[in-house]
Design a protein around this motif. Structure first.
Motif, PDB file in Angstrom:
ATOM      1  N   HIS A   1     116.857 163.198  26.132  1.00 55.82           N
ATOM      2  CA  HIS A   1     116.147 163.232  27.409  1.00 55.82           C
ATOM      3  C   HIS A   1     114.647 163.053  27.198  1.00 55.82           C
ATOM      4  O   HIS A   1     113.999 162.243  27.874  1.00 55.82           O
ATOM      5  CB  HIS A   1     116.431 164.572  28.101  1.00 55.82           C
ATOM      6  N   GLU A   2     114.110 163.761  26.216  1.00 57.09           N
ATOM      7  CA  GLU A   2     112.670 163.659  25.946  1.00 57.09           C
ATOM      8  C   GLU A   2     112.306 162.230  25.524  1.00 57.09           C
ATOM      9  O   GLU A   2     111.341 161.644  26.035  1.00 57.09           O
ATOM     10  CB  GLU A   2     112.282 164.644  24.830  1.00 57.09           C
ATOM     11  N   ARG A   3     113.094 161.674  24.626  1.00 57.28           N
ATOM     12  CA  ARG A   3     112.712 160.375  24.041  1.00 57.28           C
ATOM     13  C   ARG A   3     112.967 159.201  24.993  1.00 57.28           C
ATOM     14  O   ARG A   3     112.153 158.278  25.075  1.00 57.28           O
ATOM     15  CB  ARG A   3     113.422 160.181  22.697  1.00 57.28           C
ATOM     16  N   LEU A   4     114.096 159.246  25.707  1.00 58.87           N
ATOM     17  CA  LEU A   4     114.324 158.178  26.686  1.00 58.87           C
ATOM     18  C   LEU A   4     113.240 158.257  27.769  1.00 58.87           C
ATOM     19  O   LEU A   4     112.800 157.234  28.297  1.00 58.87           O
ATOM     20  CB  LEU A   4     115.729 158.287  27.286  1.00 58.87           C
ATOM     21  N   GLY A   5     112.789 159.474  28.047  1.00 54.96           N
ATOM     22  CA  GLY A   5     111.689 159.650  29.004  1.00 54.96           C
ATOM     23  C   GLY A   5     110.403 159.011  28.503  1.00 54.96           C
ATOM     24  O   GLY A   5     109.645 158.414  29.277  1.00 54.96           O
ATOM     25  N   LEU A   6     110.162 159.103  27.197  1.00 56.69           N
ATOM     26  CA  LEU A   6     108.968 158.472  26.620  1.00 56.69           C
ATOM     27  C   LEU A   6     109.039 156.951  26.767  1.00 56.69           C
ATOM     28  O   LEU A   6     108.022 156.298  27.021  1.00 56.69           O
ATOM     29  CB  LEU A   6     108.825 158.862  25.145  1.00 56.69           C
ATOM     30  N   ILE A   7     110.248 156.402  26.591  1.00 58.11           N
ATOM     31  CA  ILE A   7     110.400 154.953  26.801  1.00 58.11           C
ATOM     32  C   ILE A   7     110.115 154.619  28.269  1.00 58.11           C
ATOM     33  O   ILE A   7     109.380 153.668  28.571  1.00 58.11           O
ATOM     34  CB  ILE A   7     111.824 154.477  26.407  1.00 58.11           C
ATOM     35  N   GLY A   8     110.682 155.415  29.160  1.00 56.05           N
ATOM     36  CA  GLY A   8     110.455 155.189  30.597  1.00 56.05           C
ATOM     37  C   GLY A   8     108.976 155.245  30.966  1.00 56.05           C
ATOM     38  O   GLY A   8     108.528 154.552  31.877  1.00 56.05           O
ATOM     39  N   GLN A   9     108.242 156.045  30.203  1.00 59.77           N
ATOM     40  CA  GLN A   9     106.822 156.248  30.497  1.00 59.77           C
ATOM     41  C   GLN A   9     105.939 155.162  29.883  1.00 59.77           C
ATOM     42  O   GLN A   9     104.958 154.737  30.493  1.00 59.77           O
ATOM     43  CB  GLN A   9     106.441 157.614  29.905  1.00 59.77           C
ATOM     44  N   HIS A  10     106.309 154.710  28.685  1.00 61.66           N
ATOM     45  CA  HIS A  10     105.379 153.860  27.932  1.00 61.66           C
ATOM     46  C   HIS A  10     105.812 152.410  27.758  1.00 61.66           C
ATOM     47  O   HIS A  10     105.010 151.584  27.318  1.00 61.66           O
ATOM     48  CB  HIS A  10     105.131 154.461  26.541  1.00 61.66           C
ATOM     49  N   CYS A  11     107.069 152.091  28.058  1.00 62.35           N
ATOM     50  CA  CYS A  11     107.529 150.728  27.781  1.00 62.35           C
ATOM     51  C   CYS A  11     106.863 149.746  28.756  1.00 62.35           C
ATOM     52  O   CYS A  11     106.841 149.980  29.964  1.00 62.35           O
ATOM     53  CB  CYS A  11     109.058 150.659  27.912  1.00 62.35           C
ATOM     54  N   GLU A  12     106.342 148.664  28.209  1.00 63.13           N
ATOM     55  CA  GLU A  12     105.634 147.706  29.063  1.00 63.13           C
ATOM     56  C   GLU A  12     106.592 146.796  29.815  1.00 63.13           C
ATOM     57  O   GLU A  12     106.209 146.194  30.822  1.00 63.13           O
ATOM     58  CB  GLU A  12     104.652 146.875  28.216  1.00 63.13           C
ATOM     59  N   ASP A  13     107.789 146.677  29.303  1.00 65.66           N
ATOM     60  CA  ASP A  13     108.826 145.902  30.002  1.00 65.66           C
ATOM     61  C   ASP A  13     109.270 146.733  31.209  1.00 65.66           C
ATOM     62  O   ASP A  13     109.934 147.766  31.067  1.00 65.66           O
ATOM     63  CB  ASP A  13     109.981 145.655  29.037  1.00 65.66           C
ATOM     64  N   GLN A  14     108.907 146.277  32.387  1.00 65.93           N
ATOM     65  CA  GLN A  14     109.099 147.120  33.570  1.00 65.93           C
ATOM     66  C   GLN A  14     110.570 147.354  33.904  1.00 65.93           C
ATOM     67  O   GLN A  14     110.949 148.421  34.389  1.00 65.93           O
ATOM     68  CB  GLN A  14     108.369 146.517  34.782  1.00 65.93           C
ATOM     69  N   GLU A  15     111.421 146.355  33.624  1.00 69.82           N
ATOM     70  CA  GLU A  15     112.847 146.549  33.893  1.00 69.82           C
ATOM     71  C   GLU A  15     113.397 147.673  33.019  1.00 69.82           C
ATOM     72  O   GLU A  15     114.128 148.553  33.497  1.00 69.82           O
ATOM     73  CB  GLU A  15     113.633 145.255  33.621  1.00 69.82           C
ATOM     74  N   LEU A  16     113.023 147.640  31.746  1.00 77.28           N
ATOM     75  CA  LEU A  16     113.494 148.689  30.834  1.00 77.28           C
ATOM     76  C   LEU A  16     112.900 150.043  31.197  1.00 77.28           C
ATOM     77  O   LEU A  16     113.604 151.068  31.220  1.00 77.28           O
ATOM     78  CB  LEU A  16     113.146 148.345  29.381  1.00 77.28           C
ATOM     79  N   ALA A  17     111.619 150.066  31.490  1.00 79.34           N
ATOM     80  CA  ALA A  17     110.962 151.335  31.846  1.00 79.34           C
ATOM     81  C   ALA A  17     111.658 151.964  33.047  1.00 79.34           C
ATOM     82  O   ALA A  17     111.959 153.167  33.064  1.00 79.34           O
ATOM     83  CB  ALA A  17     109.481 151.083  32.144  1.00 79.34           C
ATOM     84  N   GLU A  18     111.977 151.134  34.017  1.00 81.04           N
ATOM     85  CA  GLU A  18     112.619 151.636  35.233  1.00 81.04           C
ATOM     86  C   GLU A  18     114.039 152.142  34.931  1.00 81.04           C
ATOM     87  O   GLU A  18     114.458 153.187  35.434  1.00 81.04           O
ATOM     88  CB  GLU A  18     112.663 150.514  36.276  1.00 81.04           C
TER      89      GLU A  18
END
Lengths: 201, 201
Positions: free
Chosen positions: B129-146
């Motif tokens: 949960h913590e790490r997938l949240g970090l991807i959601g927060q920082h990933c520049e690919d908006q589809e992936l972040a979302e």
């Protein structure tokens, strides 16, 4: 078998039909059968996950078995719900010899193992389809009869699916020959009724 | 954690937050992370099924973990779909040492084994949960972040659920003490970044 049937050739999944003594044993012990059926659905989902873990690169297999596992979990939930409504507690239940005996035909070296596992799964699903259908046809409890009839369409799709996967990854002649060999074993295992009431007794 | 949160006391699931070096490694290797994440979802569904197989009489556990396994399979399908859209093939991927190392803390005799397995699962889900949240927060690919942000609610529910199950079947003081001990191990395992990009590297 709406989506799978057109690609299925005329094959005998089940060499011998289930005899009346199984149906009588089953209908006289529906509480136990419900519990065993619940276990079967959970195990079927686990088997699908095992396939995906062992053959992770096979995209078609992963795609189809994800859907199958989801359906098995839905059925698992539905059976458990029916048991809860009838105050039948969840409990451990020893398995009949069927599954273990059938798995003994699985050859260990790949790719034989993959083919055999697919065909064993196809046969288990085909037998489940036949037997759950018998409950749907003969059970006097109308709620249960209707529930079992409602499972027929997806259960038929499941055994068709395992056959289609075998047919996807192996030559049809090899599949047919091996299926017939394992189908003989499957019918032999069930030629003696297991004394404890089970879906595969 | 809409349904679980009210019963969760203030506990530290994760003693140490994930460091920036993991986030950097991850964001630079999102294709591999997607594949590893797909594996994680499949494994999470398998773990839920294993619990239900091992503790079949625990109605609450069976009921809750059926739902959890269904959600994990849905996420598995969603990640695989994203990979397919991006032409990233499904493939085998070796696991990082995290899961095996964490499972070494599981004591073998029951009921210790049951408690430890629940808490190990809670910690794995909390870290995911913590790490997938970090991807959601920082990933520049908006589809992936979302996509990763969309998983947050259910991922939080999952680690809460494993904690609630531990709290259901064991005394809270025993649960808290053991959770803290395993949480130390969990953070220690991750104190050295695994060289291969993984959700739990």
């Amino acid at each position: 078998m709406p989506t799978i049937a057109p690609t299925l050739p005329r094959i005998k999944f089940l060499l011998e039909p289930t005899r009346d003594e199984w149906t009588q044993q089953t209908l006289a012990n529906m509480d136990t059968i419900l519990l065993d059926h619940s276990n079967c659905e959970r195990k079927a989902a686990s088997v699908a996950l095992k396939f995906m873990s062992r053959y992770p690169s096979n995209t078609k297999l992963v795609h189809e078995l994800t859907h199958l596992a989801q359906e098995e979990l839905l059925h698992f939930h539905q059976v458990n719900q029916i048991m809860q409504d009838r105050n039948i507690p969840l409990a451990p239940l020893n398995a009949p010899p069927y599954g273990a005996a059938l798995n003994q035909v699985v050859r260990r070296p790949e790719p034989d193992r993959f083919l055999d596992m697919l065909l064993v799964s196809a046969l288990i699903e085909a037998r489940s389809h036949e037997r759950l259908g018998l409950i749907g046809q003969h059970c006097e409890d109308q709620e249960l009869a209707e529930f079992y009839r409602s499972l027929m369409e997806s259960e038929a799709r499941h055994y068709g699916l395992y056959w289609v996967l075998a047919d996807t990854y192996f030559d049809r002649s090899v599949v047919m020959e091996r299926l017939e060999a394992i189908a003989i074993v499957e019918s032999n295992i069930l030629s003696t009724l297991h004394p404890e009431p089970r879906v595969h007794s």
